[in-house]
Design a protein around this motif. Structure first.
Motif, PDB file in Angstrom:
ATOM      1  N   ILE A  42      31.234  36.952 -12.284  1.00 29.95           N
ATOM      2  CA  ILE A  42      31.459  35.516 -12.516  1.00 29.95           C
ATOM      3  C   ILE A  42      30.509  34.690 -11.648  1.00 29.95           C
ATOM      4  O   ILE A  42      29.902  33.730 -12.135  1.00 29.95           O
ATOM      5  CB  ILE A  42      32.933  35.152 -12.237  1.00 29.95           C
ATOM      6  CG1 ILE A  42      33.832  35.741 -13.329  1.00 29.95           C
ATOM      7  CG2 ILE A  42      33.124  33.648 -12.146  1.00 29.95           C
ATOM      8  CD1 ILE A  42      35.314  35.676 -13.017  1.00 29.95           C
ATOM      9  N   ASN A  43      30.359  35.075 -10.375  1.00 27.54           N
ATOM     10  CA  ASN A  43      29.428  34.362  -9.484  1.00 27.54           C
ATOM     11  C   ASN A  43      27.995  34.491  -9.991  1.00 27.54           C
ATOM     12  O   ASN A  43      27.229  33.524  -9.958  1.00 27.54           O
ATOM     13  CB  ASN A  43      29.535  34.895  -8.061  1.00 27.54           C
ATOM     14  CG  ASN A  43      30.842  34.517  -7.419  1.00 27.54           C
ATOM     15  OD1 ASN A  43      31.490  33.549  -7.802  1.00 27.54           O
ATOM     16  ND2 ASN A  43      31.253  35.291  -6.424  1.00 27.54           N
ATOM     17  N   PHE A  44      27.621  35.680 -10.463  1.00 28.23           N
ATOM     18  CA  PHE A  44      26.282  35.894 -11.004  1.00 28.23           C
ATOM     19  C   PHE A  44      26.048  34.998 -12.214  1.00 28.23           C
ATOM     20  O   PHE A  44      25.006  34.353 -12.330  1.00 28.23           O
ATOM     21  CB  PHE A  44      26.106  37.373 -11.387  1.00 28.23           C
ATOM     22  CG  PHE A  44      24.850  37.651 -12.146  1.00 28.23           C
ATOM     23  CD1 PHE A  44      23.631  37.691 -11.490  1.00 28.23           C
ATOM     24  CD2 PHE A  44      24.881  37.868 -13.511  1.00 28.23           C
ATOM     25  CE1 PHE A  44      22.462  37.945 -12.192  1.00 28.23           C
ATOM     26  CE2 PHE A  44      23.727  38.118 -14.219  1.00 28.23           C
ATOM     27  CZ  PHE A  44      22.507  38.162 -13.562  1.00 28.23           C
ATOM     28  N   ARG A  45      27.047  34.941 -13.119  1.00 24.98           N
ATOM     29  CA  ARG A  45      26.908  34.108 -14.313  1.00 24.98           C
ATOM     30  C   ARG A  45      26.747  32.640 -13.932  1.00 24.98           C
ATOM     31  O   ARG A  45      25.913  31.925 -14.497  1.00 24.98           O
ATOM     32  CB  ARG A  45      28.125  34.294 -15.216  1.00 24.98           C
ATOM     33  CG  ARG A  45      27.913  33.656 -16.564  1.00 24.98           C
ATOM     34  CD  ARG A  45      29.011  33.861 -17.567  1.00 24.98           C
ATOM     35  NE  ARG A  45      29.900  34.952 -17.284  1.00 24.98           N
ATOM     36  CZ  ARG A  45      31.184  34.959 -17.609  1.00 24.98           C
ATOM     37  NH1 ARG A  45      31.728  33.939 -18.210  1.00 24.98           N
ATOM     38  NH2 ARG A  45      31.941  35.986 -17.332  1.00 24.98           N
ATOM     39  N   ARG A  46      27.564  32.169 -12.968  1.00 24.03           N
ATOM     40  CA  ARG A  46      27.446  30.770 -12.516  1.00 24.03           C
ATOM     41  C   ARG A  46      26.071  30.503 -11.924  1.00 24.03           C
ATOM     42  O   ARG A  46      25.469  29.455 -12.172  1.00 24.03           O
ATOM     43  CB  ARG A  46      28.518  30.469 -11.477  1.00 24.03           C
ATOM     44  CG  ARG A  46      29.884  30.289 -12.061  1.00 24.03           C
ATOM     45  CD  ARG A  46      30.880  29.932 -10.972  1.00 24.03           C
ATOM     46  NE  ARG A  46      32.235  29.936 -11.493  1.00 24.03           N
ATOM     47  CZ  ARG A  46      33.298  30.213 -10.785  1.00 24.03           C
ATOM     48  NH1 ARG A  46      33.187  30.489  -9.503  1.00 24.03           N
ATOM     49  NH2 ARG A  46      34.485  30.210 -11.330  1.00 24.03           N
ATOM     50  N   GLU A  75      23.499  30.289 -14.687  1.00 23.92           N
ATOM     51  CA  GLU A  75      23.624  29.021 -15.412  1.00 23.92           C
ATOM     52  C   GLU A  75      23.062  27.867 -14.588  1.00 23.92           C
ATOM     53  O   GLU A  75      22.372  26.996 -15.124  1.00 23.92           O
ATOM     54  CB  GLU A  75      25.085  28.760 -15.771  1.00 23.92           C
ATOM     55  CG  GLU A  75      25.605  29.628 -16.881  1.00 23.92           C
ATOM     56  CD  GLU A  75      27.083  29.414 -17.170  1.00 23.92           C
ATOM     57  OE1 GLU A  75      27.642  28.385 -16.731  1.00 23.92           O
ATOM     58  OE2 GLU A  75      27.667  30.281 -17.839  1.00 23.92           O
ATOM     59  N   LYS A  76      23.353  27.867 -13.288  1.00 24.80           N
ATOM     60  CA  LYS A  76      22.835  26.807 -12.411  1.00 24.80           C
ATOM     61  C   LYS A  76      21.321  26.864 -12.351  1.00 24.80           C
ATOM     62  O   LYS A  76      20.646  25.831 -12.444  1.00 24.80           O
ATOM     63  CB  LYS A  76      23.431  26.961 -11.013  1.00 24.80           C
ATOM     64  CG  LYS A  76      23.048  25.868 -10.058  1.00 24.80           C
ATOM     65  CD  LYS A  76      23.718  26.065  -8.709  1.00 24.80           C
ATOM     66  CE  LYS A  76      23.296  24.985  -7.731  1.00 24.80           C
ATOM     67  NZ  LYS A  76      23.890  25.190  -6.418  1.00 24.80           N
ATOM     68  N   ILE A 113      16.026  24.872 -13.898  1.00 25.68           N
ATOM     69  CA  ILE A 113      14.717  25.112 -14.521  1.00 25.68           C
ATOM     70  C   ILE A 113      14.448  24.062 -15.584  1.00 25.68           C
ATOM     71  O   ILE A 113      13.355  23.506 -15.653  1.00 25.68           O
ATOM     72  CB  ILE A 113      14.649  26.541 -15.107  1.00 25.68           C
ATOM     73  CG1 ILE A 113      14.529  27.556 -13.976  1.00 25.68           C
ATOM     74  CG2 ILE A 113      13.477  26.689 -16.069  1.00 25.68           C
ATOM     75  CD1 ILE A 113      14.672  29.001 -14.415  1.00 25.68           C
ATOM     76  N   SER A 114      15.471  23.773 -16.404  1.00 28.17           N
ATOM     77  CA  SER A 114      15.254  22.783 -17.458  1.00 28.17           C
ATOM     78  C   SER A 114      15.031  21.388 -16.870  1.00 28.17           C
ATOM     79  O   SER A 114      14.236  20.621 -17.394  1.00 28.17           O
ATOM     80  CB  SER A 114      16.419  22.771 -18.442  1.00 28.17           C
ATOM     81  OG  SER A 114      17.591  22.315 -17.819  1.00 28.17           O
TER      82      SER A 114
END
Length: 192
Positions: free
Chosen positions: A69-73, A76-77, A82-83
């Motif tokens: 879950i921490n990796f996914r967050r 996403e961050k 980047i965008s």
């Protein structure tokens, strides 16, 4: 007499044998009970070790889930950053255009402010700032704020009695932030 003695010995031997048999039965019962207790302990011990192993596996699974879950967050961050920061180069290149439009409005004489050209330039400037704001660009407020070297670039100092020391008294060029990152500090005059 011999018969009597033999009978007594026989009875004594029988009594001893019965005692031994009773003792054997009692030992067999104790042995069976002890064996049952040992088997129960072994089962309990085996069950306990399985329970401990299951608990350890559950804890390991929970840690892995939390890590995922921490990796996914974090991904996403980073993707969001980047965008946002992918536009930084183009936004930085457009800042001089905004500055020039602001200078054009400031340099107009009072009677020219009623003209359609002035209104058009003002509209283009406002539209450009709104569009760039959608991409995360924010103007740094500087006038009458306390000087902050993280967002302000002091180019002049002025001694003033009506203003506390360390306060921005004039902005020469507006600064901008992209999300929380300063992409250009405000060029300011600070009171002494």
């Amino acid at each position: 007499m011999w018969k009597l003695e033999n009978k007594k010995e026989f009875e004594k031997a029988m009594d001893e044998q019965q005692e031994q048999t009773a003792e054997c039965e009692m030992l067999e019962e104790e042995f069976a009970q002890t064996e049952a207790e040992l088997e129960a302990e072994a089962e309990t011990s085996e069950r306990d070790s399985r329970d401990i192993e299951i608990q350890e596996l559950k804890n390991s699974l929970q840690r892995l889930q939390a890590d995922f879950i921490n990796f996914r967050r974090r991904v996403e961050k980073e993707k969001d950053q980047i965008s946002v920061f992918a536009n930084e180069k183009i936004l930085t290149e457009l800042l001089p255009v905004i500055d020039n439009l602001e200078r054009a409005l400031i340099s107009c004489a009072e009677h020219e402010k009623e003209s359609s050209v002035y209104s058009g330039v003002e509209l283009v400037l406002r539209q450009m700032i709104d569009i760039l704001g959608k991409f995360g660009l924010e103007k740094i407020d500087a006038t009458d704020c306390e000087f902050d070297p993280n967002v302000h670039h002091a180019v002049m100092n002025e001694e003033r009695e009506d203003v506390e020391a360390g306060i921005v008294v004039e902005v020469f060029q507006h600064g901008y932030k992209l999300s929380d990152k300063v992409i250009r500090p405000s060029m300011v005059k600070v009171s002494k």
